[in-house]
Design a protein around this motif. Structure first.
Motif, PDB file in Angstrom:
ATOM      1  N   GLN A 116       1.508   6.826  -6.716  1.00  0.00           N
ATOM      2  CA  GLN A 116       0.446   7.783  -7.068  1.00  0.00           C
ATOM      3  C   GLN A 116       0.893   9.214  -6.811  1.00  0.00           C
ATOM      4  O   GLN A 116       0.623  10.120  -7.604  1.00  0.00           O
ATOM      5  CB  GLN A 116      -0.825   7.466  -6.277  1.00  0.00           C
ATOM      6  CG  GLN A 116      -1.533   6.225  -6.754  1.00  0.00           C
ATOM      7  CD  GLN A 116      -2.747   5.890  -5.901  1.00  0.00           C
ATOM      8  OE1 GLN A 116      -2.979   6.536  -4.879  1.00  0.00           O
ATOM      9  NE2 GLN A 116      -3.494   4.877  -6.324  1.00  0.00           N
ATOM     10  N   GLU A 117       1.587   9.436  -5.703  1.00  0.00           N
ATOM     11  CA  GLU A 117       2.081  10.778  -5.398  1.00  0.00           C
ATOM     12  C   GLU A 117       3.102  11.221  -6.446  1.00  0.00           C
ATOM     13  O   GLU A 117       3.111  12.377  -6.893  1.00  0.00           O
ATOM     14  CB  GLU A 117       2.701  10.800  -4.004  1.00  0.00           C
ATOM     15  CG  GLU A 117       1.696  10.733  -2.889  1.00  0.00           C
ATOM     16  CD  GLU A 117       2.356  10.671  -1.525  1.00  0.00           C
ATOM     17  OE1 GLU A 117       3.604  10.794  -1.445  1.00  0.00           O
ATOM     18  OE2 GLU A 117       1.635  10.521  -0.551  1.00  0.00           O
TER      19      GLU A 117
ATOM     20  N   ASN B  43       0.818  -1.198   0.000  1.00  0.00           N
ATOM     21  CA  ASN B  43       0.000   0.000   0.000  1.00  0.00           C
ATOM     22  C   ASN B  43       0.861   1.260   0.000  1.00  0.00           C
ATOM     23  O   ASN B  43       0.539   2.248  -0.644  1.00  0.00           O
ATOM     24  CB  ASN B  43      -0.924   0.009   1.213  1.00  0.00           C
ATOM     25  CG  ASN B  43      -2.057  -0.984   1.067  1.00  0.00           C
ATOM     26  OD1 ASN B  43      -2.337  -1.394  -0.051  1.00  0.00           O
ATOM     27  ND2 ASN B  43      -2.675  -1.338   2.155  1.00  0.00           N
TER      28      ASN B  43
ATOM     29  N   THR C 210       0.812   4.234  -2.831  1.00  0.00           N
ATOM     30  CA  THR C 210       0.600   5.645  -2.522  1.00  0.00           C
ATOM     31  C   THR C 210       1.784   6.476  -2.964  1.00  0.00           C
ATOM     32  O   THR C 210       1.627   7.597  -3.460  1.00  0.00           O
ATOM     33  CB  THR C 210       0.353   5.855  -1.027  1.00  0.00           C
ATOM     34  OG1 THR C 210       1.430   5.302  -0.292  1.00  0.00           O
ATOM     35  CG2 THR C 210      -0.951   5.266  -0.595  1.00  0.00           C
TER      36      THR C 210
END
Length: 138
Positions: A10-11, A3, A7
């Motif tokens: 995605q950032e 996870n 993230t």
């Protein structure tokens, strides 16, 4: 851990998109002057252009009359120049003819021309003719 990795990915993608957006060239700002207002802000509408059409046609007619008048004036100036040259030529012809006539009317030239006709100049001086009046007429 997966996870966290998602993230972070995605950032990073969001940051890359932001960078791409920032890298796009900005639109050049158009200065606010008469011409830009005229063409971009609909200063001239079709209604205003239709209302101004008679004035535009009037100005065009005046322009054509002005151009025609200039052509006519130049044509007249050329004609005046031609007539001035002709007057000068005729003046020269008149002066030469007058001088020739003055030469031909001298006594010696007239005598030469009359001699060809058989007329000669008298060598005797002129005589005065007197008439005697009769006293007996009364």
């Amino acid at each position: 851990m997966t996870n966290r990795l998602r993230t972070e990915i995605q950032e990073e993608e969001l940051e890359a998109e932001e960078l791409i957006v920032e890298e796009k060239p900005r639109k050049r700002e158009i200065p606010d002057n008469f011409f830009t207002q005229l063409f971009t802000k609909r200063f001239i509408t079709s209604e205003k252009a239709t209302n101004a059409l008679p004035f535009v046609l009037y100005v065009a007619l005046l322009g054509m009359i002005y151009i025609g008048n200039m052509h006519l004036a130049e044509k007249n100036i050329r004609a005046i120049d031609d007539l001035t040259k002709e007057v000068k030529e005729r003046g020269w012809d008149f002066k030469t003819t007058k001088a020739d006539m003055a030469f031909k009317s001298t006594l010696t030239e007239v005598a030469k021309r009359a001699d060809t006709l058989g007329v000669r100049q008298s060598v005797e001086p002129p005589r005065k003719i007197t008439v005697k009046e009769d006293k007996d007429e009364n």
